[in-house]
Design a protein around this motif. Structure first.
Motif, PDB file in Angstrom:
ATOM      1  N   GLN A 112       1.000  -1.182  -0.076  1.00 53.98           N
ATOM      2  CA  GLN A 112       0.133  -0.076   0.155  1.00 53.98           C
ATOM      3  C   GLN A 112       0.757   1.190  -0.141  1.00 53.98           C
ATOM      4  O   GLN A 112       0.423   2.234  -0.605  1.00 53.98           O
ATOM      5  CB  GLN A 112      -1.105  -0.041   1.169  1.00 53.98           C
ATOM      6  CG  GLN A 112      -1.908  -1.212   1.544  1.00 53.98           C
ATOM      7  CD  GLN A 112      -2.896  -1.274   0.335  1.00 53.98           C
ATOM      8  OE1 GLN A 112      -3.070  -0.264  -0.082  1.00 53.98           O
ATOM      9  NE2 GLN A 112      -3.336  -2.454   0.079  1.00 53.98           N
TER      10      GLN A 112
ATOM     11  N   ALA B 225       5.251   2.443   0.838  1.00 52.51           N
ATOM     12  CA  ALA B 225       6.547   2.053   1.465  1.00 52.51           C
ATOM     13  C   ALA B 225       7.071   3.350   1.920  1.00 52.51           C
ATOM     14  O   ALA B 225       6.987   4.374   1.538  1.00 52.51           O
ATOM     15  CB  ALA B 225       7.277   1.390   0.422  1.00 52.51           C
TER      16      ALA B 225
ATOM     17  N   GLU C  90       2.783   7.360  -9.152  1.00 49.72           N
ATOM     18  CA  GLU C  90       2.978   7.159  -7.740  1.00 49.72           C
ATOM     19  C   GLU C  90       3.321   8.470  -7.105  1.00 49.72           C
ATOM     20  O   GLU C  90       3.229   9.586  -7.959  1.00 49.72           O
ATOM     21  CB  GLU C  90       4.062   6.414  -7.188  1.00 49.72           C
ATOM     22  CG  GLU C  90       5.736   6.809  -7.978  1.00 49.72           C
ATOM     23  CD  GLU C  90       5.982   6.458  -9.324  1.00 49.72           C
ATOM     24  OE1 GLU C  90       5.570   5.442  -9.614  1.00 49.72           O
ATOM     25  OE2 GLU C  90       6.753   7.141  -9.873  1.00 49.72           O
TER      26      GLU C  90
ATOM     27  N   TYR D 206       5.425  10.720  -4.219  1.00 46.44           N
ATOM     28  CA  TYR D 206       6.591  10.370  -3.541  1.00 46.44           C
ATOM     29  C   TYR D 206       6.874  11.648  -2.591  1.00 46.44           C
ATOM     30  O   TYR D 206       6.801  12.937  -3.055  1.00 46.44           O
ATOM     31  CB  TYR D 206       7.809  10.391  -4.670  1.00 46.44           C
ATOM     32  CG  TYR D 206       9.164  10.194  -4.341  1.00 46.44           C
ATOM     33  CD1 TYR D 206       9.604   9.397  -3.106  1.00 46.44           C
ATOM     34  CD2 TYR D 206      10.298  10.772  -4.976  1.00 46.44           C
ATOM     35  CE1 TYR D 206      10.953   9.385  -2.901  1.00 46.44           C
ATOM     36  CE2 TYR D 206      11.403  10.502  -4.875  1.00 46.44           C
ATOM     37  CZ  TYR D 206      11.750   9.807  -3.556  1.00 46.44           C
ATOM     38  OH  TYR D 206      13.006   9.662  -3.306  1.00 46.44           O
TER      39      TYR D 206
ATOM     40  N   VAL E 196       8.606   8.551   1.346  1.00 48.44           N
ATOM     41  CA  VAL E 196       7.467   7.795   1.360  1.00 48.44           C
ATOM     42  C   VAL E 196       7.180   7.532  -0.271  1.00 48.44           C
ATOM     43  O   VAL E 196       7.220   8.580  -1.092  1.00 48.44           O
ATOM     44  CB  VAL E 196       6.173   8.170   2.115  1.00 48.44           C
ATOM     45  CG1 VAL E 196       4.960   7.313   2.063  1.00 48.44           C
ATOM     46  CG2 VAL E 196       6.479   8.650   3.425  1.00 48.44           C
ATOM     47  N   LEU E 197       6.600   6.261  -0.603  1.00 47.82           N
ATOM     48  CA  LEU E 197       6.231   6.097  -1.787  1.00 47.82           C
ATOM     49  C   LEU E 197       4.893   5.383  -1.757  1.00 47.82           C
ATOM     50  O   LEU E 197       4.778   4.458  -1.212  1.00 47.82           O
ATOM     51  CB  LEU E 197       7.370   5.192  -2.575  1.00 47.82           C
ATOM     52  CG  LEU E 197       7.501   5.513  -3.975  1.00 47.82           C
ATOM     53  CD1 LEU E 197       8.882   5.388  -4.526  1.00 47.82           C
ATOM     54  CD2 LEU E 197       6.686   4.729  -4.754  1.00 47.82           C
ATOM     55  N   ILE E 198       4.097   6.110  -2.421  1.00 46.04           N
ATOM     56  CA  ILE E 198       2.618   5.390  -2.532  1.00 46.04           C
ATOM     57  C   ILE E 198       2.325   4.996  -3.982  1.00 46.04           C
ATOM     58  O   ILE E 198       2.216   6.040  -4.759  1.00 46.04           O
ATOM     59  CB  ILE E 198       1.688   6.495  -1.902  1.00 46.04           C
ATOM     60  CG1 ILE E 198       2.214   6.827  -0.493  1.00 46.04           C
ATOM     61  CG2 ILE E 198       0.071   5.746  -1.473  1.00 46.04           C
ATOM     62  CD1 ILE E 198       1.626   8.305  -0.238  1.00 46.04           C
ATOM     63  N   PRO E 199       1.924   4.103  -4.340  1.00 48.93           N
ATOM     64  CA  PRO E 199       1.558   3.726  -5.673  1.00 48.93           C
ATOM     65  C   PRO E 199       0.222   4.241  -6.177  1.00 48.93           C
ATOM     66  O   PRO E 199      -0.650   4.095  -5.191  1.00 48.93           O
ATOM     67  CB  PRO E 199       1.589   2.063  -5.781  1.00 48.93           C
ATOM     68  CG  PRO E 199       2.534   1.760  -4.762  1.00 48.93           C
ATOM     69  CD  PRO E 199       2.216   2.747  -3.538  1.00 48.93           C
TER      70      PRO E 199
END
Lengths: 508, 159
Positions: A436, A438, B83, B85, B96-99
């Protein structure tokens, strides 16, 4: 026969009541202990007054069980299995026949006493949670099952028919499992002995003991406390050992109650787990809801080469997701085979990176924090100063183990594999498309050492779960963070720190 | 190593934070008030009140001077087709990386102080986590929200 709304067998009152008691077991125990713990009166009336809350709880739950039974009707109408229930909130559930996925007939100890069974009907989509008729005669249950049987289902084979006809009514008539795994008796006992759940029971026992003891003779207890650092060490030691032993026995029996008759079956689209000694519990995990699989090697299990496999699944509809055991105990060497059979894509082996050498100090520093505090507190409050040098080395060893075993990597099939140790060594396997979000996190000391924690968040239960791979090299952590991008750029990891995970059953 | 996210948040965030952080730092003053009442009833000496009050004043000064500036300097965000970032943090640095395909909800919010400075914050929710991009100007916030909600709609609905 079934087109008129019908109540369950009255034995359902008992099972309903017991279900309530089971759900509120701890509050009830605490209530009883607290309520009666201080009874030391001559007057019988006052005594009655004290136990009144217990009687009330008893009658309220029994009444609840009765109302639940009284208001619960089930019947078949056309193609639908229908249930209505509830006193204040009235709920009606209509389950069309073609939506029914699993019909399970099982029997707990109460049902067995009266020669009854319970019938559980589960749907596929999960828009409605399953319906359970908790007490019904066997013939009736079989008749309902026969009526709800789908025409387009595959016909059970000869031998299966024989099986389900004779002694095993629990087996599912519709779907032939593609694979099945049962927990053997040996493994049940080994699992029970090493479950390590006695910490919880120990604290409960200690609480109960303190309640009871305060009602016995307060002066003596006070005296006992003040004597603690000075004399009578023997009785303290014996008492502690006894308490641990009782707690251990409780954890053993709780494990057996929960996991006896453990069986996992692989169907077309889901895994079905049934377990439990007195009460059989069934968990259905659709494959497309599996978010991650973790292999947990407990402190007491790893030395003997055993592990637990857990699965994280996401909630959907009214059903909440769970974190539950795929197998409560399995030899580490068989983990890979098990995954190959039941969740093939999770059986990955990938190159991963370890934390660099400069992180060892941080691991040890973090691991000795708690032992140092406990040691100082024990020394201060009880004067047992010699304990501190004994427990602090445990922290050092734990820190070194954590340093040696931590790792994270990406498999060629785009699965994240991570390993970390709190007390138990945990290996987590997550498909890229289930992540969800990272994160990399660096505190000032980590910034100085160019280290970073890598955190992977997945949906699990209701709140989600976070897996933390601590103290990786900043570059490695960032490469794996960027891999979460939709384009999945292959991470370039430090060759010198490369290891292979998951590697189960081998040392290191 | 990938470069930091490209965009900075709006510079008006600094005065807005000066006010909001300064105001929320006032809650700590209940501690010296508490010790003061204890002193008044004769339970403890007076010096803890002075120490705590001093700490509170220092805290408020920090919150109104350098903390907002550093926080603004560290806050970076980047949103592209696939995404989100983020990089932020004063002492602990988080990336933080959120697809985009995992995003379930996007909200914008605006308190009274932020409204005064023409700022909004964007909250991004996945099935497991919640993330906030603070202090974007209104147009950017709306644009960001619209972009993300389109991305999220296009992505498959499975968890």
């Amino acid at each position: 026969m079934f087109d008129v709304p019908k109540r369950q067998h009255p034995v359902a009152i008992i099972t309903n009541t017991l279900a309530v008691v089971r759900n509120f077991f701890l509050p009830i125990v605490i209530g009883i202990v607290v309520g009666t713990g201080n009874v030391q009166t001559e007057s019988q009336w006052e005594y009655l007054l004290r136990i009144l809350p217990i009687l009330m709880v008893f009658f309220v739950t029994l009444g609840g069980g009765f109302i639940q039974w009284f208001r619960f009707y089930y019947w078949l109408e056309g193609d639908e299995f229908r249930v209505k229930q509830g006193l204040i909130v009235r709920k009606q559930q209509f389950i069309p026949r073609h939506r029914i996925q699993v019909i399970d007939i099982s029997s707990g100890i109460i049902q067995r006493m009266f020669g009854l069974v319970s019938l559980n009907v589960q749907t596929a989509g999960g828009d409605t949670p399953g319906v359970t008729i908790s007490a019904i005669r066997m013939e009736e249950a079989l008749a309902i099952r026969a009526k709800l049987r789908k025409e387009d289902q595959q016909v059970p084979t000869e031998e299966e028919n024989q099986n389900s006809g004779t002694e095993d009514p629990i087996s599912n008539p519709f779907l032939k499992p593609q694979a099945e795994y049962k927990l053997s008796g040996d493994h049940l006992l080994i699992g029970a002995a090493t479950s390590g759940g006695f910490g919880v029971f120990l604290s409960v026992l200690a609480t109960i003991y303190s309640q009871i003891s305060s009602s016995i003779d307060e002066d003596r207890i006070l005296g006992w406390f003040s004597n603690l650092p000075l004399g009578d060490t023997n009785s303290v030691v014996i008492f502690t050992i006894l308490l641990v032993l009782v707690a251990w026995l409780m954890s053993v029996s709780s494990f057996i109650l929960r996991f006896a008759n453990f069986r996992i079956r692989k169907l077309d689209r889901e895994l079905v787990i049934s377990k439990g000694l007195l009460e059989r519990k069934q968990v259905t995990i659709p494959f497309r809801r599996i978010q991650a699989i973790r292999v947990v090697e407990g402190v007491l299990r790893q030395p003997f080469g055993y592990a637990t496999i857990m699965v994280d699944s996401a909630g959907f509809g009214e059903k909440s997701g769970t974190t539950t055991e795929l197998v409560p105990l399995i030899p580490s060497t068989q983990v890979s085979d098990f995954l190959k059979t039941f969740a093939d894509e999770f059986n990955v082996v990938g190159t991963a990176v370890r934390p660099p050498k400069r992180s060892l100090f941080r691991f040890v520093l973090k691991a000795i924090r708690l032992p140092v505090i406990i040691g100082l507190a024990l020394g201060y409050f009880s004067g047992l100063w010699y304990l501190a040098p004994i427990i602090i080395p445990f922290g050092v060893v734990l820190g070194i183990l954590r340093y040696q075993e931590t790792g994270g990597g990406i498999s060629s099939t785009n699965f994240f594999t991570g390993r970390y140790r709190n007390l138990a060594r945990t290996t987590v396997i997550i498909p890229a498309y289930r992540i969800q979000s990272a994160k990399t996190v660096q505190n000032p000391f980590q910034l100085f050492n160019t280290l970073a924690d890598l955190r992977m968040n997945i949906a699990s239960s209701n709140t989600g779960a976070e897996f933390i791979i601590p103290n990786l090299d900043q570059e490695d952590a960032d490469e794996m963070l960027q891999w979460v991008q939709a384009s999945r750029p292959a991470p370039i990891l430090d060759k010198q720190l490369e290891i292979t995970i998951p590697a189960f059953g081998k040392s290191g | 190593m990938r470069p930091d996210p490209h965009h900075k948040i709006h510079p008006n965030a600094i005065p807005a934070w000066r006010l909001s952080d300064g105001a929320s730092s006032l809650t700590w003053y209940f501690l010296p008030i508490l010790t003061f009442t204890f002193w008044y009833t004769g339970a403890i000496p007076l010096w803890p009140t002075f120490v705590l009050a001093g700490l509170c004043v220092v805290n408020t000064i920090f919150m109104m001077t350098i903390v907002p500036v550093i926080r603004w300097k560290r806050w970076r965000y980047e949103i592209n087709g696939h995404e989100i970032y983020l990089k932020y943090g004063i002492i602990v640095i988080r990336k933080v990386l959120i697809p985009a395909s995992r995003i379930q909800n996007v909200d914008t919010a605006q308190g009274p102080i932020f409204r005064h400075f023409g700022l909004s914050s964007v909250t991004i929710t996945t099935a497991a986590t919640t993330h906030e991009i603070p202090a974007l100007d209104d147009e950017t916030a709306d644009a960001v929200r619209n972009t993300i909600s389109v991305l999220a709609r296009e992505a498959d609905q499975d968890v």
